[in-house]
Design a protein around this motif. Structure first.
Motif, mmCIF file in Angstrom:
data_model
loop_
_atom_site.group_PDB
_atom_site.id
_atom_site.type_symbol
_atom_site.label_atom_id
_atom_site.label_comp_id
_atom_site.label_asym_id
_atom_site.label_seq_id
_atom_site.Cartn_x
_atom_site.Cartn_y
_atom_site.Cartn_z
ATOM 1 N N ARG A 1 -0.368 27.315 -1.645
ATOM 2 C CA ARG A 1 -1.469 26.361 -1.674
ATOM 3 C C ARG A 1 -1.924 26.230 -3.123
ATOM 4 O O ARG A 1 -2.156 27.221 -3.804
ATOM 5 C CB ARG A 1 -2.610 26.826 -0.768
ATOM 6 N N LEU A 2 -2.037 24.990 -3.592
ATOM 7 C CA LEU A 2 -2.423 24.757 -4.977
ATOM 8 C C LEU A 2 -3.813 25.308 -5.248
ATOM 9 O O LEU A 2 -4.629 25.447 -4.340
ATOM 10 C CB LEU A 2 -2.403 23.254 -5.274
ATOM 11 N N ASN A 3 -4.062 25.621 -6.507
ATOM 12 C CA ASN A 3 -5.390 26.100 -6.865
ATOM 13 C C ASN A 3 -6.418 25.000 -6.618
ATOM 14 O O ASN A 3 -6.320 23.904 -7.146
ATOM 15 C CB ASN A 3 -5.422 26.514 -8.345
ATOM 16 N N MET A 4 -7.378 25.313 -5.789
ATOM 17 C CA MET A 4 -8.449 24.379 -5.480
ATOM 18 C C MET A 4 -9.785 25.073 -5.647
ATOM 19 O O MET A 4 -9.886 26.284 -5.444
ATOM 20 C CB MET A 4 -8.325 23.878 -4.038
ATOM 21 N N GLU A 5 -10.794 24.286 -5.985
ATOM 22 C CA GLU A 5 -12.137 24.857 -6.047
ATOM 23 C C GLU A 5 -12.580 25.327 -4.661
ATOM 24 O O GLU A 5 -13.327 26.287 -4.533
ATOM 25 C CB GLU A 5 -13.143 23.834 -6.589
ATOM 26 N N LYS A 6 -12.087 24.639 -3.631
ATOM 27 C CA LYS A 6 -12.409 25.025 -2.255
ATOM 28 C C LYS A 6 -11.231 24.660 -1.367
ATOM 29 O O LYS A 6 -10.772 23.518 -1.362
ATOM 30 C CB LYS A 6 -13.681 24.319 -1.780
ATOM 31 N N ASP A 7 -10.731 25.631 -0.635
ATOM 32 C CA ASP A 7 -9.580 25.437 0.245
ATOM 33 C C ASP A 7 -10.040 25.650 1.687
ATOM 34 O O ASP A 7 -10.978 26.412 1.937
ATOM 35 C CB ASP A 7 -8.487 26.438 -0.128
ATOM 36 N N GLY B 1 -13.230 19.519 3.829
ATOM 37 C CA GLY B 1 -13.871 20.563 3.033
ATOM 38 C C GLY B 1 -13.134 20.973 1.774
ATOM 39 O O GLY B 1 -13.637 21.806 1.017
ATOM 40 N N CYS B 2 -11.952 20.404 1.514
ATOM 41 C CA CYS B 2 -11.189 20.792 0.326
ATOM 42 C C CYS B 2 -11.762 20.127 -0.928
ATOM 43 O O CYS B 2 -12.085 18.938 -0.915
ATOM 44 C CB CYS B 2 -9.725 20.387 0.480
ATOM 45 N N LYS B 3 -11.849 20.896 -1.996
ATOM 46 C CA LYS B 3 -12.262 20.359 -3.295
ATOM 47 C C LYS B 3 -11.144 20.593 -4.297
ATOM 48 O O LYS B 3 -10.577 21.680 -4.377
ATOM 49 C CB LYS B 3 -13.557 21.016 -3.775
ATOM 50 N N TYR B 4 -10.867 19.539 -5.082
ATOM 51 C CA TYR B 4 -9.728 19.588 -5.993
ATOM 52 C C TYR B 4 -10.069 18.822 -7.254
ATOM 53 O O TYR B 4 -10.590 17.712 -7.204
ATOM 54 C CB TYR B 4 -8.502 18.976 -5.302
ATOM 55 N N GLN B 5 -9.807 19.443 -8.398
ATOM 56 C CA GLN B 5 -10.064 18.838 -9.710
ATOM 57 C C GLN B 5 -11.506 18.347 -9.829
ATOM 58 O O GLN B 5 -11.783 17.248 -10.305
ATOM 59 C CB GLN B 5 -9.074 17.702 -9.977
ATOM 60 N N GLY B 6 -12.421 19.196 -9.380
ATOM 61 C CA GLY B 6 -13.845 18.943 -9.612
ATOM 62 C C GLY B 6 -14.562 18.105 -8.585
ATOM 63 O O GLY B 6 -15.767 17.852 -8.737
ATOM 64 N N GLN B 7 -13.860 17.659 -7.531
ATOM 65 C CA GLN B 7 -14.558 16.861 -6.526
ATOM 66 C C GLN B 7 -13.875 17.003 -5.171
ATOM 67 O O GLN B 7 -12.816 17.616 -5.048
ATOM 68 C CB GLN B 7 -14.576 15.391 -6.934
ATOM 69 N N SER B 8 -14.519 16.427 -4.164
ATOM 70 C CA SER B 8 -13.933 16.448 -2.829
ATOM 71 C C SER B 8 -12.571 15.769 -2.856
ATOM 72 O O SER B 8 -12.399 14.706 -3.459
ATOM 73 C CB SER B 8 -14.852 15.723 -1.843
ATOM 74 N N ALA C 1 0.829 -1.208 0.000
ATOM 75 C CA ALA C 1 0.000 0.000 0.000
ATOM 76 C C ALA C 1 0.862 1.255 0.000
ATOM 77 O O ALA C 1 2.062 1.219 0.310
ATOM 78 C CB ALA C 1 -0.931 0.008 1.208
ATOM 79 N N ILE C 2 0.217 2.364 -0.336
ATOM 80 C CA ILE C 2 0.809 3.706 -0.248
ATOM 81 C C ILE C 2 -0.073 4.527 0.681
ATOM 82 O O ILE C 2 -1.305 4.518 0.553
ATOM 83 C CB ILE C 2 0.880 4.384 -1.630
ATOM 84 N N LEU C 3 0.551 5.216 1.625
ATOM 85 C CA LEU C 3 -0.191 6.047 2.580
ATOM 86 C C LEU C 3 0.350 7.472 2.549
ATOM 87 O O LEU C 3 1.193 7.846 3.349
ATOM 88 C CB LEU C 3 -0.098 5.451 3.990
ATOM 89 N N PRO C 4 -0.116 8.293 1.602
ATOM 90 C CA PRO C 4 0.319 9.693 1.543
ATOM 91 C C PRO C 4 -0.493 10.557 2.520
ATOM 92 O O PRO C 4 -1.537 10.138 3.034
ATOM 93 C CB PRO C 4 0.017 10.103 0.096
ATOM 94 N N VAL C 5 -0.009 11.768 2.734
ATOM 95 C CA VAL C 5 -0.689 12.742 3.596
ATOM 96 C C VAL C 5 -0.928 14.014 2.792
ATOM 97 O O VAL C 5 -0.003 14.529 2.161
ATOM 98 C CB VAL C 5 0.172 13.073 4.835
ATOM 99 N N HIS C 6 -2.158 14.526 2.813
ATOM 100 C CA HIS C 6 -2.436 15.849 2.237
ATOM 101 C C HIS C 6 -1.969 16.887 3.261
ATOM 102 O O HIS C 6 -2.763 17.433 4.040
ATOM 103 C CB HIS C 6 -3.924 16.027 1.939
ATOM 104 N N CYS C 7 -0.676 17.154 3.273
ATOM 105 C CA CYS C 7 -0.078 17.971 4.330
ATOM 106 C C CYS C 7 -0.609 19.411 4.300
ATOM 107 O O CYS C 7 -0.647 20.057 3.241
ATOM 108 C CB CYS C 7 1.435 17.970 4.149
ATOM 109 N N TYR C 8 -1.019 19.901 5.452
ATOM 110 C CA TYR C 8 -1.605 21.245 5.599
ATOM 111 C C TYR C 8 -2.874 21.419 4.756
ATOM 112 O O TYR C 8 -3.306 22.553 4.506
ATOM 113 C CB TYR C 8 -0.605 22.340 5.236
ATOM 114 N N GLY C 9 -3.477 20.310 4.298
ATOM 115 C CA GLY C 9 -4.649 20.399 3.433
ATOM 116 C C GLY C 9 -4.310 20.673 1.981
ATOM 117 O O GLY C 9 -5.204 20.895 1.162
ATOM 118 N N ILE C 10 -3.022 20.631 1.642
ATOM 119 C CA ILE C 10 -2.574 20.826 0.256
ATOM 120 C C ILE C 10 -2.662 19.485 -0.464
ATOM 121 O O ILE C 10 -2.125 18.486 0.019
ATOM 122 C CB ILE C 10 -1.134 21.366 0.222
ATOM 123 N N PRO C 11 -3.319 19.409 -1.612
ATOM 124 C CA PRO C 11 -3.507 18.112 -2.276
ATOM 125 C C PRO C 11 -2.201 17.463 -2.717
ATOM 126 O O PRO C 11 -1.315 18.120 -3.248
ATOM 127 C CB PRO C 11 -4.366 18.458 -3.503
#
Length: 366
Positions: free
Chosen positions: A273-279, A162-169, A126-136
């Motif tokens: 912070r990357l461009n997100m639909e909702k940050d 609550g973060c949305k990225y590339q059109g979805q949660s 498996a791979i277990l990444p972290v969306h660090c600081y809410g950054i995708p």
């Protein structure tokens, strides 16, 4: 001496608004075991977060442990980041799996997919990444790597509510995503967490695992933990959801003020912070480079003199902790960021005057 400014402060509703929920609990006489408020919160979170299925937990750590257990992973290796909170690594070890730490992308602070791919062996499960600081994370590339190598992909999304990225949660990526509702998080239930999954069958399995593995009065499928969220915690969650959009908007304003005031300070870099639909602007980390007159630790101490309590988050990295040194790996980018990063106070009620004081401390040595 200034009033203390802490790195975070929990968002809480008016106490009077919480009392009717407590009265309902007293009337129902149901305190736990997936009561009516628990069920209602799961339903409302699915709607708000735009996710198909969610299972509530008493905290994010037990949710992480259960997420790995739910995927029936054989004994093997799980590739993850050293730049994280200890719960990420603990959850792997609790499942008798071996953590394999790889380096991060210094721009995003997230796990580097190229390093992930290089670390895959026949023991990787498996791979277990972290969306660090809410950054995708680089969700597309990580999914491609997981699919190519037949690996499970579980996201530690503790920071990503609550973060949305590339059109979805952001929580919809991977096989499972785990979120935290700890008091320090954007959305809190005093203490709590959840697993987001993609099928009714997986939700049923997760729900059983968080309740000792119990299927019915005579059947237990696994030796698992008690991870249930109480009705009192669920009640606070329902109340917090009513104002979460205002909370996120206030955090965004604080983030914008910091960036404007710090944009020309030599040696201070605000992590983008990357461009997100909702940050959710969950944290405000800065990187103190050699161009700044003080080291990170010197600035940290200078803040304390002014009654400002920033946080070295994440420091130390996992492989610098004694209990994880046997899993040591070459992760120079994570090591460097850990030595230079400082999270400034970030919460909705932070005033402009307080932000200006914090920035003045930074600028006072220039």
């Amino acid at each position: 001496m200034n009033e203390p400014i802490y790195v975070t402060q929990p968002v809480l509703p008016e106490l009077e608004a919480f009392i009717p929920y407590l009265e309902q609990i007293w009337e129902n006489k149901i305190l736990t075991n997936c009561g009516p408020l628990h069920q209602q919160l799961e339903k409302e979170l699915c709607e708000y977060l735009d996710v198909p299925f969610i299972s509530l937990f008493n905290n994010g750590t037990i949710a992480l442990v259960t997420a790995l257990q739910a995927l029936d992973l054989d004994q093997g290796e799980v590739i993850t980041t050293p730049y994280t909170f200890v719960a990420t690594a603990h959850s792997i070890v609790w499942n008798k799996l071996k953590p394999v730490f790889v380096d991060i992308d210094p721009i995003t602070s997230n796990i580097d997919p190229n390093e992930v791919e290089k670390a895959i062996t026949d023991k990787t499960v498996a791979i277990l990444p972290v969306h660090c600081y809410g950054i995708p994370c680089d969700v597309a590339l990580l999914q491609k790597i997981a699919d190519k190598n037949n690996l499970k992909l579980i996201y530690d999304a503790a920071h990503a509510f609550g973060c949305k990225y590339q059109g979805q949660s952001l929580l919809n990526y991977g096989d499972l995503s785990v979120i935290s509702f700890h008091a320090t998080k954007v959305f809190n239930t005093f203490e709590g967490g959840a697993i987001v999954c993609h099928s009714a069958e997986m939700k049923q399995r997760i729900d059983q695992l968080k309740n000792f593995g119990i299927v019915n009065e005579t059947t237990i499928i696994d030796a698992s933990l008690n991870g249930k969220l109480s009705e009192v915690h669920a009640a606070l969650g329902l109340l917090q959801l009513k104002t979460i959009d205002e909370t996120l908007e206030a955090r965004k304003k604080v983030d914008q003020i910091y960036r404007k005031l710090l944009q020309d300070v030599q040696g201070i870099k605000c992590i983008s912070r990357l461009n997100m639909e909702k940050d959710n602007c969950s944290y405000f980390p800065i990187v103190i480079s050699e161009d700044y007159p003080l080291t990170r630790d010197q600035l940290f101490e200078k803040f304390k003199v002014q009654n400002v309590f920033a946080r070295k988050y994440f420091y130390p990295i996992m492989t610098d902790l004694e209990i994880y040194q046997k899993y040591s790996a070459e992760t120079p980018q994570a090591q460097l960021l850990s030595q230079q990063v400082l999270c400034l106070p970030m919460y909705p009620e932070l005033t402009i005057e307080q932000i200006q004081l914090i920035v003045n401390v930074i600028k006072s040595v220039m």
